[in-house]
Write an enzyme that holds these catalytic residues in place. Structure first.
Site, PDB file in Angstrom:
ATOM      1  N   LYS A 198       0.860  -1.186   0.000  1.00  0.00           N
ATOM      2  CA  LYS A 198       0.000   0.000   0.000  1.00  0.00           C
ATOM      3  C   LYS A 198       0.891   1.228   0.000  1.00  0.00           C
ATOM      4  O   LYS A 198       1.730   1.414   0.892  1.00  0.00           O
ATOM      5  CB  LYS A 198      -0.890  -0.011   1.231  1.00  0.00           C
ATOM      6  CG  LYS A 198      -1.759   1.229   1.374  1.00  0.00           C
ATOM      7  CD  LYS A 198      -2.693   1.096   2.553  1.00  0.00           C
ATOM      8  CE  LYS A 198      -3.505   2.349   2.762  1.00  0.00           C
ATOM      9  NZ  LYS A 198      -4.407   2.202   3.920  1.00  0.00           N
ATOM     10  N   LYS A 251      -2.181  -1.489  -3.816  1.00  0.00           N
ATOM     11  CA  LYS A 251      -3.054  -0.320  -3.708  1.00  0.00           C
ATOM     12  C   LYS A 251      -2.230   0.948  -3.779  1.00  0.00           C
ATOM     13  O   LYS A 251      -1.225   1.042  -3.072  1.00  0.00           O
ATOM     14  CB  LYS A 251      -3.788  -0.393  -2.375  1.00  0.00           C
ATOM     15  CG  LYS A 251      -4.673   0.794  -2.077  1.00  0.00           C
ATOM     16  CD  LYS A 251      -5.212   0.704  -0.690  1.00  0.00           C
ATOM     17  CE  LYS A 251      -5.912   2.010  -0.394  1.00  0.00           C
ATOM     18  NZ  LYS A 251      -6.316   2.118   0.973  1.00  0.00           N
ATOM     19  N   SER A 277     -10.224   5.685  -4.452  1.00  0.00           N
ATOM     20  CA  SER A 277     -11.180   6.786  -4.576  1.00  0.00           C
ATOM     21  C   SER A 277     -10.747   7.857  -5.577  1.00  0.00           C
ATOM     22  O   SER A 277     -11.565   8.340  -6.359  1.00  0.00           O
ATOM     23  CB  SER A 277     -11.405   7.414  -3.200  1.00  0.00           C
ATOM     24  OG  SER A 277     -10.184   7.874  -2.643  1.00  0.00           O
TER      25      SER A 277
HETATM   26  C1  PBG Z   1      -6.899   3.158   5.567  1.00  0.00           C
HETATM   27  C2  PBG Z   1      -7.447   3.109   4.191  1.00  0.00           C
HETATM   28  C3  PBG Z   1      -7.364   4.107   3.223  1.00  0.00           C
HETATM   29  C4  PBG Z   1      -8.009   3.620   2.083  1.00  0.00           C
HETATM   30  C5  PBG Z   1      -8.484   2.355   2.384  1.00  0.00           C
HETATM   31  N1  PBG Z   1      -8.107   2.051   3.689  1.00  0.00           N
HETATM   32  C6  PBG Z   1      -6.859   5.491   3.272  1.00  0.00           C
HETATM   33  C7  PBG Z   1      -5.550   5.883   3.740  1.00  0.00           C
HETATM   34  O1  PBG Z   1      -4.600   5.113   3.818  1.00  0.00           O
HETATM   35  O2  PBG Z   1      -5.487   7.065   4.052  1.00  0.00           O
HETATM   36  C8  PBG Z   1      -8.133   4.379   0.798  1.00  0.00           C
HETATM   37  C9  PBG Z   1      -9.092   3.863  -0.182  1.00  0.00           C
HETATM   38  C10 PBG Z   1      -9.432   4.783  -1.280  1.00  0.00           C
HETATM   39  O3  PBG Z   1      -8.809   5.836  -1.504  1.00  0.00           O
HETATM   40  O4  PBG Z   1     -10.370   4.450  -2.004  1.00  0.00           O
HETATM   41  N2  PBG Z   1      -7.684   2.532   6.475  1.00  0.00           N
END
Ligand code: PBG
Length: 326
Positions: A198, A251, A277
């Site tokens: 991630k 991700k 997103s």
């Molecule tokens: C953290 C989490 C995030 C997303 C999913 N789980 C955000 C982050 O790391 O700030 C992002 C998903 C998206 O942008 O669609 N729990």
């Protein structure tokens, strides 16, 4: 080597094109993210994510039902809790928002897969993904102190009805800690979908509005990966597989298609990709201006993620795509 010098021959008939197609998309590939919050009769559209909502549990039931009718069978839930504190303790409360949602959904939807995102950024008042400690004068997430809380959150979600847990906080050792806790509690059959690679990405902006989870200070660079790195993603995946991850996630998806491909080629395990997103918002925004054809572009994007090597896609396009693919 190949006698065919005429590659267009196989593109000359629509049925032939279908026959030689290498990647196919199906509604079975999708996992739909959903945001649940306390209250009654709440369905607040997220401004930067048209067609996605913060939902109270009663409305969540309606939405999961509608999605199931379209063929969506896998859901991942994010909670927006009533209260936040420094530890994010509402994440593991029996009466936490996700726990309540699971207990309501479980008996109603017996055939769908209920997945829970496991992290603390929605639950902590500082918006970071774990407990903070002082590291040489700056506040940073304390990796090892966060692990037991994460294991506790997972167990609590599983006890409330989750079919699979998806830790997303990028803590080292998170998969091992969760696996151990679940096994000791008699849940050795519950799989772990690890957010293994991630990245610290600008593409999470709309999500942080949706989940009300932006960091209140600093950034996530001390736990999420540097977008410039690729070999490191393989080490992250290797570590999580070693600790017992059943599925590994990359991700975001689009700027990291190369990572998806490397992970698939190297490990040959089930790979998930999160079409996040910001990736979704760009398509929606351009489509709203008439600059691109939303259906065509979204399906092209989803196919590209599968072509790169993903077996499943977490995507906010899931409902639309399910309709388009019917
Ligand atoms: C953290 C989490 C995030 C997303 C999913 N789980 C955000 C982050 O790391 O700030 C992002 C998903 C998206 O942008 O669609 N729990």
């Amino acid at each position: 080597m190949f006698p065919q010098t005429r590659l267009r021959r196989l593109r000359s008939h629509p049925v032939l094109r279908d026959l030689v197609r290498e990647t196919s998309l199906s509604v079975c590939d999708f996992i739909l993210p959903m945001f649940v919050r306390p209250g009654k009769n709440i369905k607040n559209e997220i401004a930067s994510m048209p067609g996605n909502y913060q939902l109270s549990i009663d409305r969540l039931v309606d939405e999961v039902g509608a999605a199931e009718k379209l063929g969506i069978r896998a859901f991942i839930f994010f909670g927006i809790p009533a209260t936040k504190d420094a530890q994010g303790s509402s994440a593991w409360h029996d009466e936490g928002i996700v726990q309540q949602a699971l207990r309501t959904l479980r008996p109603v939807f017996k055939d769908v897969l209920l997945i829970t995102d496991e992290c603390f950024c929605e639950y902590t008042d500082h918006g970071h993904c774990g407990i903070l400690h002082d590291h040489r004068g700056t506040l940073d997430v304390d990796n090892d102190a966060t692990l037991p809380n994460l294991a506790r959150q997972c167990l609590s979600h599983v006890q409330a009805g989750a079919d699979m847990v998806a830790p997303s906080g990028m803590m080292d050792g998170m998969v091992a800690a969760i696996r151990k806790r679940l096994d000791e509690s008699g849940h050795n059959n519950i799989p772990i979908l690890s957010y293994a690679a991630k990245y610290a990405s600008g593409f999470y902006g709309p999500f942080r509005d949706a989940a009300e989870s932006p960091p209140q200070f600093g950034d996530r660079n001390s736990y999420q990966m540097d977008p410039a790195n690729s070999d490191e993603a393989l080490r992250e995946v290797a570590l999580d597989l070693d600790e017992g991850a059943d599925i590994v996630m990359v991700k975001p998806a689009l700027s990291y298609l190369d990572i998806i491909r490397r992970v698939k080629d190297r490990f040959g395990v089930p790979v998930a990709a999160y079409n996040v997103s910001g990736e979704f918002a760009m398509v929606k925004a351009a489509a709203a201006r008439g600059w691109i054809d939303e259906r065509r572009v979204a399906l092209e994007i989803l196919a590209s993620i599968k072509r790169a090597g993903a077996d499943m896609i977490l995507t906010y396009h899931a409902l639309d795509a399910a309709r388009w693919l019917k």
